[in-house]
Scaffold this motif. Structure first.
Motif, mmCIF file in Angstrom:
data_model
loop_
_atom_site.group_PDB
_atom_site.id
_atom_site.type_symbol
_atom_site.label_atom_id
_atom_site.label_comp_id
_atom_site.label_asym_id
_atom_site.label_seq_id
_atom_site.Cartn_x
_atom_site.Cartn_y
_atom_site.Cartn_z
ATOM 1 N N VAL A 1 61.165 20.545 7.379
ATOM 2 C CA VAL A 1 62.490 19.918 7.476
ATOM 3 C C VAL A 1 63.565 20.878 6.971
ATOM 4 O O VAL A 1 64.613 21.035 7.597
ATOM 5 N N LEU A 2 63.310 21.520 5.851
ATOM 6 C CA LEU A 2 64.311 22.435 5.289
ATOM 7 C C LEU A 2 64.578 23.609 6.227
ATOM 8 O O LEU A 2 65.729 24.006 6.410
ATOM 9 N N LEU A 3 63.543 24.146 6.836
ATOM 10 C CA LEU A 3 63.731 25.285 7.736
ATOM 11 C C LEU A 3 64.381 24.870 9.057
ATOM 12 O O LEU A 3 65.333 25.509 9.511
ATOM 13 N N TRP A 4 63.917 23.805 9.655
ATOM 14 C CA TRP A 4 64.361 23.463 11.000
ATOM 15 C C TRP A 4 65.579 22.564 11.050
ATOM 16 O O TRP A 4 66.276 22.531 12.062
ATOM 17 N N ARG A 5 65.873 21.825 9.979
ATOM 18 C CA ARG A 5 67.023 20.912 10.017
ATOM 19 C C ARG A 5 68.160 21.358 9.100
ATOM 20 O O ARG A 5 69.324 21.157 9.412
ATOM 21 N N TRP A 6 67.836 21.931 7.948
ATOM 22 C CA TRP A 6 68.883 22.329 6.989
ATOM 23 C C TRP A 6 69.317 23.764 7.281
ATOM 24 O O TRP A 6 70.444 24.000 7.682
ATOM 25 N N ASP A 7 68.494 24.741 7.026
ATOM 26 C CA ASP A 7 68.690 26.164 7.341
ATOM 27 C C ASP A 7 70.123 26.665 7.119
ATOM 28 O O ASP A 7 70.767 27.167 8.053
ATOM 29 N N PRO A 8 70.632 26.582 5.892
ATOM 30 C CA PRO A 8 72.034 26.959 5.663
ATOM 31 C C PRO A 8 72.344 28.446 5.843
ATOM 32 O O PRO A 8 73.500 28.808 6.028
ATOM 33 N N GLU B 1 73.266 25.092 -2.203
ATOM 34 C CA GLU B 1 74.098 25.969 -1.366
ATOM 35 C C GLU B 1 75.174 26.685 -2.185
ATOM 36 O O GLU B 1 75.362 27.893 -2.036
ATOM 37 N N LEU B 2 75.869 25.944 -3.026
ATOM 38 C CA LEU B 2 76.985 26.527 -3.783
ATOM 39 C C LEU B 2 76.517 27.397 -4.933
ATOM 40 O O LEU B 2 76.993 28.525 -5.105
ATOM 41 N N ASP B 3 75.600 26.877 -5.741
ATOM 42 C CA ASP B 3 75.209 27.558 -6.979
ATOM 43 C C ASP B 3 74.114 28.602 -6.774
ATOM 44 O O ASP B 3 74.266 29.745 -7.181
ATOM 45 N N ALA B 4 73.012 28.210 -6.151
ATOM 46 C CA ALA B 4 71.880 29.128 -6.013
ATOM 47 C C ALA B 4 72.093 30.154 -4.909
ATOM 48 O O ALA B 4 71.696 31.304 -5.044
ATOM 49 N N MET B 5 72.722 29.720 -3.818
ATOM 50 C CA MET B 5 72.888 30.620 -2.676
ATOM 51 C C MET B 5 74.260 31.269 -2.608
ATOM 52 O O MET B 5 74.440 32.241 -1.868
ATOM 53 N N GLY B 6 75.224 30.733 -3.312
ATOM 54 C CA GLY B 6 76.573 31.288 -3.276
ATOM 55 C C GLY B 6 77.273 31.119 -1.943
ATOM 56 O O GLY B 6 78.131 31.925 -1.579
ATOM 57 N N ASP C 1 59.043 30.698 4.818
ATOM 58 C CA ASP C 1 59.008 30.277 3.409
ATOM 59 C C ASP C 1 60.363 30.406 2.703
ATOM 60 O O ASP C 1 60.453 30.238 1.490
ATOM 61 N N GLU C 2 61.407 30.645 3.442
ATOM 62 C CA GLU C 2 62.722 30.921 2.855
ATOM 63 C C GLU C 2 63.211 29.841 1.896
ATOM 64 O O GLU C 2 63.815 30.141 0.870
ATOM 65 N N TYR C 3 62.960 28.581 2.187
ATOM 66 C CA TYR C 3 63.505 27.485 1.377
ATOM 67 C C TYR C 3 62.437 26.770 0.547
ATOM 68 O O TYR C 3 62.705 25.729 -0.050
ATOM 69 N N ASP C 4 61.248 27.338 0.485
ATOM 70 C CA ASP C 4 60.138 26.698 -0.229
ATOM 71 C C ASP C 4 60.460 26.367 -1.684
ATOM 72 O O ASP C 4 60.044 25.328 -2.188
ATOM 73 N N SER C 5 61.190 27.230 -2.343
ATOM 74 C CA SER C 5 61.441 27.013 -3.773
ATOM 75 C C SER C 5 62.337 25.812 -4.041
ATOM 76 O O SER C 5 62.389 25.314 -5.164
#
Length: 113
Positions: free
Chosen positions: A24-31, A73-78, A43-47
C-alpha cells in the motif's frame, strides 16, 4: 472487528500485515515517486510501516493515519507534503485495509506467497 489479541496481532503482522502495508505504501502513497523503479525500490517505505500500524493498533482512525503520513513527509523526508485531499484518500485506504486485512486473515489465514 474487535482488536486481535497481541499474540494473534503479531502473527498477522508477520504473516500478512507487514507485506500488505508495504505494498500500500509503495503503490498508493509513494510521496517520492519511486514505484516506477520497482522492484529495486520495493523497500523504500518499509521503515514507516511499523509506525503506521501502531497508530492503527492504538485506535487511530483515518485522521490519525493522515497526521502520521504528513509528519513522515514533512519531518523525516523533508518534503513539502502531499495535497491534503490525496493524503486523506491514502489514509482512508490504509485505515480500511487494516480492518479488512485482519478480518480476512482471521477467516482464511496468511496470504499465499
Amino acid at each position: 472487528m474487535d482488536a486481535l489479541p497481541i499474540e494473534e496481532f503479531a502473527r498477522w503482522w508477520r504473516e500478512t500485515g507487514e507485506h500488505e502495508l508495504r505494498q500500500v505504501l509503495l503503490w498508493r502513497w509513494d510521496p517520492i515517486g519511486v514505484a516506477d523503479w520497482f522492484p529495486s525500490a520495493a523497500d523504500e517505505y518499509d521503515s514507516y510501516a511499523p509506525q503506521l500500524v501502531q497508530v492503527l493498533r492504538n485506535g487511530g482512525d483515518t485522521d490519525a493515519v493522515m497526521t502520521c503520513l504528513r509528519n513522515v513527509e514533512l519531518d523525516a523526508m523533508g518534503l513539502p507534503g502531499t495535497s491534503p485531499e490525496r493524503l486523506r484518500e491514502v489514509a482512508r485506504v490504509i485505515d480500511e485495509w487494516y480492518g479488512n486485512s485482519q478480518k480476512h486473515w482471521s477467516e482464511f489465514g496468511p496470504i499465499p506467497r
